[in-house]
Write an enzyme that holds these catalytic residues in place. Structure first.
Site, PDB file in Angstrom:
ATOM      1  N   LYS A  96      -3.098   3.022   3.943  1.00 48.95           N
ATOM      2  CA  LYS A  96      -3.788   3.645   2.815  1.00 48.95           C
ATOM      3  C   LYS A  96      -3.718   5.168   2.912  1.00 48.95           C
ATOM      4  CE  LYS A  96      -5.933   1.944  -0.063  1.00 48.95           C
ATOM      5  NZ  LYS A  96      -5.550   1.535  -1.443  1.00 48.95           N
ATOM      6  N   ASN A 152       0.799  -1.229   0.000  1.00 41.51           N
ATOM      7  CA  ASN A 152       0.000   0.000   0.000  1.00 41.51           C
ATOM      8  C   ASN A 152       0.827   1.272   0.000  1.00 41.51           C
ATOM      9  OD1 ASN A 152      -2.240  -1.628   0.061  1.00 41.51           O
ATOM     10  ND2 ASN A 152      -2.685  -1.314   2.230  1.00 41.51           N
ATOM     11  N   THR A 169      -9.418   4.768   0.473  1.00 43.75           N
ATOM     12  CA  THR A 169     -10.545   4.155   1.174  1.00 43.75           C
ATOM     13  C   THR A 169     -11.037   5.085   2.268  1.00 43.75           C
ATOM     14  OG1 THR A 169     -11.193   2.343   2.661  1.00 43.75           O
ATOM     15  CG2 THR A 169      -8.867   2.934   2.616  1.00 43.75           C
ATOM     16  N   TYR A 185      -4.572  -1.130   8.140  1.00 42.87           N
ATOM     17  CA  TYR A 185      -5.013  -0.964   6.753  1.00 42.87           C
ATOM     18  C   TYR A 185      -5.301   0.503   6.464  1.00 42.87           C
ATOM     19  CZ  TYR A 185      -8.096  -1.118   2.684  1.00 42.87           C
ATOM     20  OH  TYR A 185      -8.682  -0.883   1.465  1.00 42.87           O
TER      21      TYR A 185
END
Length: 323
Positions: A156, A102, A127, A152
């Site tokens: 991101k 990422n 996201t 996550y």
């Protein structure tokens, strides 16, 4: 046309616009390839897995490709746009995998694209997990503070800031789309709704009732048809806006339970839904409430979500039953 990409020819006047879709074999990537192909683009899907039918594809481990290799590839293809739909997905177990896929990939992508003289447009798919938790009833806007609560979301967010920083300095023509919860035909079984669809399809095949065990069914989140999301990416590649974040969502918070029940109804399969106790506070790393304000997308991209929940659920079931 899957397999190795054919060598690109010279840039010619009147040639169809070309787009590179990084992560083109994923659920969202496949639909993005389809949207661009339908829009008249020549598409090259780049990913570790087999690409979608009907477009050129190149099997390549992007996480291991240095910036110089990326630059040579992009320079040879001369695309008008590069779509970054690659990266580790929600639920990836190892933080290093999240960082490599990422963040490091985006670092190399920016390094590869910045010196190119023909300045292809970079659309990076972020996201809404980058925002973290918001109060129930509030709407996510592009000015909402980013306080991700999961590795996550953190990785991101780092990637989005890399693109925004490079675009703000004029090194790339970049735009970040922060997507809500994307669902639709072809969802992988590892996803929650994809797993429900797979269990229903198996029960349908064996003509037996299904038992579906889930948790967090009371959460309300913004769910968006994957085909509508793909159209948003297409419009972003054609828009003038740069160095911006644009949120992409349906504009409505939907209870997860209603989606699962709607999917069961669409299938017609007898099923028993078992709701497990939710994880403890801070363990899930995802918000209980999420509703996106899509007005900036309407203004900058002229994009609006088109498909309703019931249509998407019916199409999900029909797609699973055909497979």
């Amino acid at each position: 046309m899957n397999g190795q990409a054919t060598p690109p020819g010279p840039v010619r006047a009147g040639r169809r616009p070309r787009v590179l879709v990084l992560g083109g074999s994923g659920h969202l990537g496949r639909h993005i390839c389809g949207a661009f192909a339908a829009g008249g683009y020549e598409v090259l899907a780049i990913s570790r897995g087999p690409g979608p039918a009907g477009v050129r594809s190149l099997r390549l481990d992007l996480a291991a490709l240095p910036a110089a290799g990326l630059r040579r590839l992009i320079d040879a293809e001369r695309p008008t746009a590069v779509i970054n739909a690659a990266g580790a997905v929600w639920g990836s177990p190892a933080r290093q995998q999240l960082v490599d896929s990422n963040v490091r990939l985006v670092e190399r992508l920016v390094q590869a694209m910045a010196p190119l003289p023909f300045a292809p447009r970079l659309i990076h798919l972020g996201t809404t997990h980058e925002y973290g938790d918001i109060p129930a009833g509030a709407r996510l806007t592009e000015t909402t503070d980013c306080r991700p609560v999961s590795p996550y979301g953190e990785t991101k967010l780092q990637a989005s800031r890399l693109v925004l920083g490079a675009a703000g300095e004029g090194r790339v023509d970049g735009l970040v789309l922060r997507l809500g919860n994307v669902f639709g035909p072809g969802m992988p079984p590892r996803s929650m709704l994809g797993g429900v669809t797979a269990r229903l399809a198996e029960a349908d095949r064996t003509r037996s009732p299904a038992t579906i065990e889930l948790f967090t069914l009371s959460d309300r989140r913004d769910f968006l048809d994957v085909r509508d999301a793909a159209v948003a990416v297409l419009l972003a590649a054609q828009a003038d806006a740069t160095a911006r974040v644009v949120n992409i969502g349906s504009g409505r918070a939907v209870q997860v339970r209603s989606l699962v029940l709607g999917l069961i109804e669409a299938s017609g399969v007898p099923a028993r839904l078992v709701e497990r106790r939710p994880a403890g506070p801070g363990e899930r790393g995802r918000p209980d409430w999420q509703e996106i304000d899509p007005r900036l997308a309407a203004r900058l991209l002229r994009w609006h979500p088109r498909r309703g929940r019931d249509e998407t659920l019916r199409d999900m079931w029909e797609s699973a039953r055909r497979r």
